[in-house]
Write an enzyme that holds these catalytic residues in place. Sequence first.
Site, short mmCIF file in Angstrom:
data_model
loop_
_atom_site.label_atom_id
_atom_site.label_comp_id
_atom_site.label_asym_id
_atom_site.label_seq_id
_atom_site.Cartn_x
_atom_site.Cartn_y
_atom_site.Cartn_z
CG ASP A 1 -9.70 -0.48 4.86
OD1 ASP A 1 -9.51 -0.78 3.68
OD2 ASP A 1 -9.08 -0.97 5.82
CE LYS B 1 -3.79 -2.39 2.22
NZ LYS B 1 -4.39 -2.88 3.47
CD GLN C 1 -3.31 -4.46 6.59
OE1 GLN C 1 -3.22 -3.49 5.86
NE2 GLN C 1 -3.95 -5.56 6.22
#
Length: 294
Positions: free
Chosen positions: A119, A52, A96
């Site tokens: 997200d 990412k 994460q």
Amino acid sequence: MILIDGKKVSSDIKSELKEEISALYNKTGKSPGLVVIIVGNNPASEVYVRNKHKACGEVGINSTVLNLPEETTQGELLQKISEFNADPNIHGILVQLPLPKQIEESAVIRAIDPGKDVDGFHPYTVGELVIGDPKFQPCTPAGIVELLKRYDIDPSGRHVVIVGRSNIVGKPAALLLMQKKKFANAIVTVCHSAAKDISVFTKQADILIAAMGVPKFIKKEMVKPGVVVIDVGTNRIEDATTKSGYRLVGDVDFEEVSTVASYITPVPGGVGPMTIAMLLKNTVKSFKETIRND
Ligand code: NAP
């Protein structure tokens, strides 16, 4: 059979975003900012975060990776999130997953400002998705829809069967694809582990989305000829012939199923790169809204 090349599509999207970000910088002198928080040393998570960060660099998003130790408390993590919520240079916040066991995932997701929820996991964003107009589409399901679009596979009126009902893939993919919109409007069935014979459902699929996390589970006899197969599964299996000692396989037995499918995504190189591309897209969307409001 046509191979759906997620790597190529994601690279095209990154080029488009790079141009857009550069034009926005020339106009405003500002760039989008994303923070990725990782707690502990999960090796798979470290790879995802590295990818990412690298992708952000490629397109011109300022990305900060905050590595917190395994023993971080929930309070400490929430404090960091609150600081990033208030930071005007941060347009997207991603934590994460999975998190160490002392930290409650849902408390962390709820702490992220929905305006920076790139997200797409915050209950506010999920609620917007249910009513059909989310500010941020969850990255993996959005990546699936984008792949269908770029290969001109219109799901409208077709039977999409999704195997898996997780909050990050199965459920939001169903919600996106059932909307009465272009490149959606599908008839959606969602299956899970309570199905006695899952092939009863998978055989009916015009478009099959496998998101279960079981290596090579979907076999040739479980699908109908001409099916479009989107394999979300990313499973590490041992492989002594590779340097790392493992390799990635999907939830679909690619060798078998690719002989009957009309379109199929590979693993790796299918949905995975698209998830990152959609994260970048969401971050740019968030950034554009803030500069519009300045
Ligand atoms: P998850 O939270 O473990 O959910 C798995 C789902 O599959 C559950 O709904 C489970 O049913 C169902 N399932 C498991 N075994 C089954 C079986 N034998 N028959 C029918 N249903 C079964 O997994 P996830 O987070 O959604 O991830 C799924 C896979 O996608 C994993 O391999 C993951 O690594 C991968 N993934 C990839 C990306 C990407 O960017 N490419 C992103 C996210 C996830 P129950 O609900 O009944 O338990």
